[in-house]
Design a protein around this motif. Structure first.
Motif, PDB file in Angstrom:
ATOM      1  N   LEU A  37       4.806  61.143  78.902  1.00 42.19           N
ATOM      2  CA  LEU A  37       4.463  60.361  77.709  1.00 42.19           C
ATOM      3  C   LEU A  37       2.942  60.189  77.597  1.00 42.19           C
ATOM      4  CD1 LEU A  37       7.144  57.517  77.741  1.00 42.19           C
ATOM      5  CD2 LEU A  37       6.916  59.337  76.040  1.00 42.19           C
ATOM      6  N   LYS A  38       2.297  60.038  78.722  1.00 39.66           N
ATOM      7  CA  LYS A  38       0.846  59.817  78.730  1.00 39.66           C
ATOM      8  C   LYS A  38       0.074  61.092  78.394  1.00 39.66           C
ATOM      9  CE  LYS A  38      -2.940  58.265  81.661  1.00 39.66           C
ATOM     10  NZ  LYS A  38      -3.317  57.690  82.952  1.00 39.66           N
ATOM     11  N   THR A  39       0.473  62.200  78.988  1.00 43.56           N
ATOM     12  CA  THR A  39      -0.327  63.423  78.869  1.00 43.56           C
ATOM     13  C   THR A  39       0.164  64.397  77.808  1.00 43.56           C
ATOM     14  OG1 THR A  39       0.923  64.533  80.617  1.00 43.56           O
ATOM     15  CG2 THR A  39      -1.060  63.287  81.283  1.00 43.56           C
ATOM     16  N   GLN A  40       1.474  64.377  77.536  1.00 45.65           N
ATOM     17  CA  GLN A  40       2.048  65.303  76.557  1.00 45.65           C
ATOM     18  C   GLN A  40       3.086  64.593  75.704  1.00 45.65           C
ATOM     19  OE1 GLN A  40       3.704  68.248  79.167  1.00 45.65           O
ATOM     20  NE2 GLN A  40       1.763  69.269  79.490  1.00 45.65           N
ATOM     21  N   PRO A  41       2.666  63.569  74.966  1.00 43.99           N
ATOM     22  CA  PRO A  41       3.649  62.818  74.173  1.00 43.99           C
ATOM     23  C   PRO A  41       4.309  63.712  73.128  1.00 43.99           C
ATOM     24  CG  PRO A  41       1.411  62.171  73.583  1.00 43.99           C
ATOM     25  CD  PRO A  41       1.303  63.101  74.752  1.00 43.99           C
ATOM     26  N   ASN A  42       5.626  63.633  73.081  1.00 35.19           N
ATOM     27  CA  ASN A  42       6.398  64.415  72.114  1.00 35.19           C
ATOM     28  C   ASN A  42       7.256  63.427  71.323  1.00 35.19           C
ATOM     29  OD1 ASN A  42       8.191  66.002  70.716  1.00 35.19           O
ATOM     30  ND2 ASN A  42       8.788  67.260  72.453  1.00 35.19           N
ATOM     31  N   PRO A  43       6.828  63.077  70.125  1.00 34.02           N
ATOM     32  CA  PRO A  43       7.557  62.084  69.340  1.00 34.02           C
ATOM     33  C   PRO A  43       9.042  62.402  69.166  1.00 34.02           C
ATOM     34  CG  PRO A  43       5.432  62.496  68.345  1.00 34.02           C
ATOM     35  CD  PRO A  43       5.604  63.504  69.447  1.00 34.02           C
ATOM     36  N   ALA A  44       9.410  63.664  69.179  1.00 32.55           N
ATOM     37  CA  ALA A  44      10.817  64.030  69.043  1.00 32.55           C
ATOM     38  C   ALA A  44      11.640  63.577  70.248  1.00 32.55           C
ATOM     39  CB  ALA A  44      10.956  65.541  68.858  1.00 32.55           C
ATOM     40  N   ARG A  45      10.987  63.330  71.384  1.00 34.14           N
ATOM     41  CA  ARG A  45      11.691  62.904  72.605  1.00 34.14           C
ATOM     42  C   ARG A  45      11.561  61.413  72.875  1.00 34.14           C
ATOM     43  NH1 ARG A  45      11.566  66.995  77.494  1.00 34.14           N
ATOM     44  NH2 ARG A  45      12.789  65.228  78.189  1.00 34.14           N
ATOM     45  N   ASP A  49      13.571  59.518  75.827  1.00 34.56           N
ATOM     46  CA  ASP A  49      12.732  59.146  76.974  1.00 34.56           C
ATOM     47  C   ASP A  49      12.706  57.632  77.170  1.00 34.56           C
ATOM     48  OD1 ASP A  49      12.084  61.763  77.597  1.00 34.56           O
ATOM     49  OD2 ASP A  49      10.084  61.686  76.697  1.00 34.56           O
ATOM     50  N   LEU A  50      12.530  56.895  76.091  1.00 34.33           N
ATOM     51  CA  LEU A  50      12.457  55.436  76.204  1.00 34.33           C
ATOM     52  C   LEU A  50      13.804  54.830  76.576  1.00 34.33           C
ATOM     53  CD1 LEU A  50      10.002  54.795  73.259  1.00 34.33           C
ATOM     54  CD2 LEU A  50       9.511  54.639  75.712  1.00 34.33           C
ATOM     55  N   HIS A  51      14.884  55.453  76.127  1.00 34.59           N
ATOM     56  CA  HIS A  51      16.220  54.994  76.532  1.00 34.59           C
ATOM     57  C   HIS A  51      16.386  55.154  78.052  1.00 34.59           C
ATOM     58  CE1 HIS A  51      20.512  54.196  76.316  1.00 34.59           C
ATOM     59  NE2 HIS A  51      20.672  55.239  77.117  1.00 34.59           N
ATOM     60  N   ASP A  82       5.519  56.319  64.802  1.00 32.72           N
ATOM     61  CA  ASP A  82       4.092  55.968  64.774  1.00 32.72           C
ATOM     62  C   ASP A  82       3.855  54.523  65.207  1.00 32.72           C
ATOM     63  OD1 ASP A  82       3.489  58.505  63.917  1.00 32.72           O
ATOM     64  OD2 ASP A  82       3.312  57.953  61.799  1.00 32.72           O
ATOM     65  N   GLY A  83       4.877  53.692  65.131  1.00 32.17           N
ATOM     66  CA  GLY A  83       4.747  52.285  65.511  1.00 32.17           C
ATOM     67  C   GLY A  83       4.962  52.021  66.990  1.00 32.17           C
ATOM     68  N   ILE A  84       5.162  53.067  67.769  1.00 32.78           N
ATOM     69  CA  ILE A  84       5.408  52.917  69.209  1.00 32.78           C
ATOM     70  C   ILE A  84       4.070  53.007  69.939  1.00 32.78           C
ATOM     71  CG2 ILE A  84       6.605  53.832  71.222  1.00 32.78           C
ATOM     72  CD1 ILE A  84       8.613  55.108  69.203  1.00 32.78           C
ATOM     73  N   ASP A  85       3.762  51.986  70.709  1.00 35.72           N
ATOM     74  CA  ASP A  85       2.495  51.923  71.437  1.00 35.72           C
ATOM     75  C   ASP A  85       2.671  52.561  72.821  1.00 35.72           C
ATOM     76  OD1 ASP A  85       0.059  51.321  72.559  1.00 35.72           O
ATOM     77  OD2 ASP A  85       0.093  49.203  71.971  1.00 35.72           O
ATOM     78  N   ILE A  86       2.625  53.885  72.856  1.00 35.31           N
ATOM     79  CA  ILE A  86       2.832  54.622  74.103  1.00 35.31           C
ATOM     80  C   ILE A  86       1.784  54.238  75.155  1.00 35.31           C
ATOM     81  CG2 ILE A  86       2.842  56.927  75.175  1.00 35.31           C
ATOM     82  CD1 ILE A  86       5.436  56.264  73.609  1.00 35.31           C
TER      83      ILE A  86
END
Length: 115
Positions: A37-45, A49-51, A82-86
């Motif tokens: 999530l930090k280095t290669q964030p993929n919004p589709a996942r 991932d968060l689950h 876009d509202g997710i603060d990774i």
């Protein structure tokens, strides 16, 4: 940040040896996803991932991290990625991890985790 009652409950339920294995597995698996999530964030996942992170976090007492993951998972499910603060999720994981590991050491010294 850490639900120590949950940590104590889990350790009591599964025993010290199994608890150590669960902690090692949790940190290894979760850290892999967090680093992705930090280095290669993929919004589709994000949702999956968060689950995954949420389940592990709450099982091991990472309360704040779990809550952030749940919030992000819900946003992703609604299409609001876009509202997710990774960066915050990542930071809270590492802060929680450090507090957790220090707390385990302190609790071990105080006899809380004595077999």
């Amino acid at each position: 940040m850490i639900d120590w009652a949950r940590v104590d409950e889990l350790r009591f339920e599964i025993g010290s040896d199994s608890f150590a294995e669960v902690v090692d597995l949790f940190l290894d698996e979760v850290e892999g996803v967090v680093m992705r999530l930090k280095t290669q964030p993929n919004p589709a996942r994000f949702e999956s991932d968060l689950h995954f992170l949420k389940g592990g976090a709450w099982n091991l007492g990472f309360a704040e991290f779990g809550a952030l993951c749940q919030d992000g998972e819900r946003k992703a499910a609604l299409g609001h990625r876009d509202g997710i603060d990774i960066p915050r999720i990542v930071d809270v994981y590492f802060t929680s991890r450090d507090i957790f590991l220090a707390g385990l050491t302190d609790r071990g010294r105080s006899g809380v985790f004595a077999a």
